[in-house]
Design a protein around this motif. Structure first.
Motif, PDB file in Angstrom:
ATOM      1  N   HIS A  99       0.845  -1.200   0.000  1.00 22.78           N
ATOM      2  CA  HIS A  99       0.000   0.000   0.000  1.00 22.78           C
ATOM      3  C   HIS A  99       0.877   1.245   0.000  1.00 22.78           C
ATOM      4  O   HIS A  99       2.060   1.179   0.338  1.00 22.78           O
ATOM      5  CB  HIS A  99      -0.960   0.026   1.185  1.00 22.78           C
ATOM      6  CG  HIS A  99      -0.292   0.123   2.523  1.00 22.78           C
ATOM      7  ND1 HIS A  99       0.481  -0.876   3.041  1.00 22.78           N
ATOM      8  CD2 HIS A  99      -0.292   1.116   3.451  1.00 22.78           C
ATOM      9  CE1 HIS A  99       0.929  -0.510   4.229  1.00 22.78           C
ATOM     10  NE2 HIS A  99       0.490   0.695   4.509  1.00 22.78           N
ATOM     11  N   ASP A 104       6.199   4.545   4.881  1.00 26.88           N
ATOM     12  CA  ASP A 104       7.088   3.577   5.557  1.00 26.88           C
ATOM     13  C   ASP A 104       7.272   2.285   4.757  1.00 26.88           C
ATOM     14  O   ASP A 104       8.148   1.476   5.050  1.00 26.88           O
ATOM     15  CB  ASP A 104       6.592   3.270   6.978  1.00 26.88           C
ATOM     16  CG  ASP A 104       5.106   2.979   7.048  1.00 26.88           C
ATOM     17  OD1 ASP A 104       4.340   3.570   6.267  1.00 26.88           O
ATOM     18  OD2 ASP A 104       4.710   2.152   7.886  1.00 26.88           O
ATOM     19  N   HIS A 105       6.470   2.117   3.696  1.00 24.11           N
ATOM     20  CA  HIS A 105       6.554   0.925   2.842  1.00 24.11           C
ATOM     21  C   HIS A 105       7.142   1.236   1.461  1.00 24.11           C
ATOM     22  O   HIS A 105       7.445   0.315   0.706  1.00 24.11           O
ATOM     23  CB  HIS A 105       5.149   0.316   2.643  1.00 24.11           C
ATOM     24  CG  HIS A 105       4.521  -0.126   3.934  1.00 24.11           C
ATOM     25  ND1 HIS A 105       4.340  -1.451   4.262  1.00 24.11           N
ATOM     26  CD2 HIS A 105       4.077   0.584   5.001  1.00 24.11           C
ATOM     27  CE1 HIS A 105       3.800  -1.538   5.473  1.00 24.11           C
ATOM     28  NE2 HIS A 105       3.617  -0.312   5.940  1.00 24.11           N
ATOM     29  N   ASP A 128      -0.395  -4.156   6.882  1.00 27.41           N
ATOM     30  CA  ASP A 128      -0.624  -3.464   8.160  1.00 27.41           C
ATOM     31  C   ASP A 128      -1.958  -3.866   8.795  1.00 27.41           C
ATOM     32  O   ASP A 128      -2.887  -3.067   8.916  1.00 27.41           O
ATOM     33  CB  ASP A 128      -0.584  -1.937   7.966  1.00 27.41           C
ATOM     34  CG  ASP A 128       0.825  -1.420   7.768  1.00 27.41           C
ATOM     35  OD1 ASP A 128       1.765  -2.246   7.744  1.00 27.41           O
ATOM     36  OD2 ASP A 128       0.997  -0.197   7.641  1.00 27.41           O
ATOM     37  N   HIS A 162       4.430  -4.582  10.255  1.00 26.53           N
ATOM     38  CA  HIS A 162       5.415  -3.938  11.140  1.00 26.53           C
ATOM     39  C   HIS A 162       5.883  -4.837  12.263  1.00 26.53           C
ATOM     40  O   HIS A 162       6.975  -4.639  12.793  1.00 26.53           O
ATOM     41  CB  HIS A 162       4.830  -2.670  11.780  1.00 26.53           C
ATOM     42  CG  HIS A 162       4.694  -1.554  10.815  1.00 26.53           C
ATOM     43  ND1 HIS A 162       5.597  -0.520  10.717  1.00 26.53           N
ATOM     44  CD2 HIS A 162       3.767  -1.326   9.848  1.00 26.53           C
ATOM     45  CE1 HIS A 162       5.218   0.303   9.758  1.00 26.53           C
ATOM     46  NE2 HIS A 162       4.104  -0.168   9.204  1.00 26.53           N
TER      47      HIS A 162
HETATM   48 ZN   LIG Z   1       2.973   0.611   7.738  1.00 32.88          ZN
END
Ligand SMILES: [Zn+2]
Ligand SMILES: [Zn+2]
Length: 224
Positions: free
Chosen positions: A71, A75-76, A168, A203
């Protein structure tokens, strides 16, 4: 920092908050033999570490062929442009999150204090499922809208176990970050129904066996 490690058979975890950089999601690698696929790419400050972590595990980064983007949250996706430029990888994402990746729209970058550099999405997944061949492995991608509109998960059966890259699952489910909690609840049920033996979470690392996977996903589904 923790060392990168083998999760099961051809599945590795090469990045994460305590493996590559505190801002990173969990970054997984699937070794298909002649080619390899990454699942997500971290927040953008750990490109060199991710590459050296592959080498530490005896994996040749030049075999990296694609990145499956679960997505469009920073952070990805922060290192996608580097992997695209330096390894010429194919970037795969759901069409509903592709525009954010290509234009750098709402990717929650401000919350992380990171500037997102857009990248080209080579394969846009449409609809609810798609099968990808990664060398010797067949990977099933499923659309799980909720965390974002174009969120995807992926799973494969390998060595008698079903491995799920669940993304997530814990959320957060903030509408201002593109979330739809009602859709998320349905999507989490889809993930439970896959009856995975090993969950690679977005995560929080690895959950197993199947009973642990189920209860981990269930607690978040019930809270929605
Ligand atoms: Zn994330
Ligand atoms: Zn996210």
């Amino acid at each position: 920092m923790t060392k990168p490690f083998k999760v099961w058979r051809d599945v590795y975890q090469i990045g994460g908050a305590d493996i590559s950089h505190p801002l990173d999601c969990s970054v997984y690698l699937l070794d298909g033999g002649e080619i390899m696929m990454l699942i997500d790419a971290g927040a953008g400050k750990s490109f060199d570490t991710l590459v050296s972590n592959m080498e530490k595990l005896g994996l040749d980064p030049k075999k990296l062929n694609s990145i499956l983007v679960t997505h469009a949250h920073i952070d990805h996706i922060g290192s996608l442009h580097r992997f695209q430029k330096e390894f010429n990888v194919e970037i795969i994402a759901h069409e509903l999150d592709a525009e954010a990746l290509e234009k750098g729209g709402e990717v929650a970058a401000e919350a992380y204090g990171v500037r997102y550099v857009p990248c080209r999405v080579d394969l846009k997944i449409q609809g609810s499922t798609q099968t990808l061949q990664v060398g010797r492995h067949k990977v099933e991608v499923i659309h799980i809208p909720g965390h974002t509109a174009g969120s995807i998960a992926a799973y494969l059966d390998i060595g008698g176990r079903r491995v799920l890259f669940g993304q997530d699952i814990h959320g957060p489910y903030y509408p201002e970050w593109g979330a739809d909690p009602a859709l998320a609840k349905l999507s989490l049920q889809k993930l439970i129904d896959l009856k995975a033996d090993i969950l690679c979470e977005g995560h929080f690392g690895i959950y197993q066996p199947a009973s642990e996977v189920r209860s981990y996903i269930r607690q978040y589904a019930d809270a929605l």
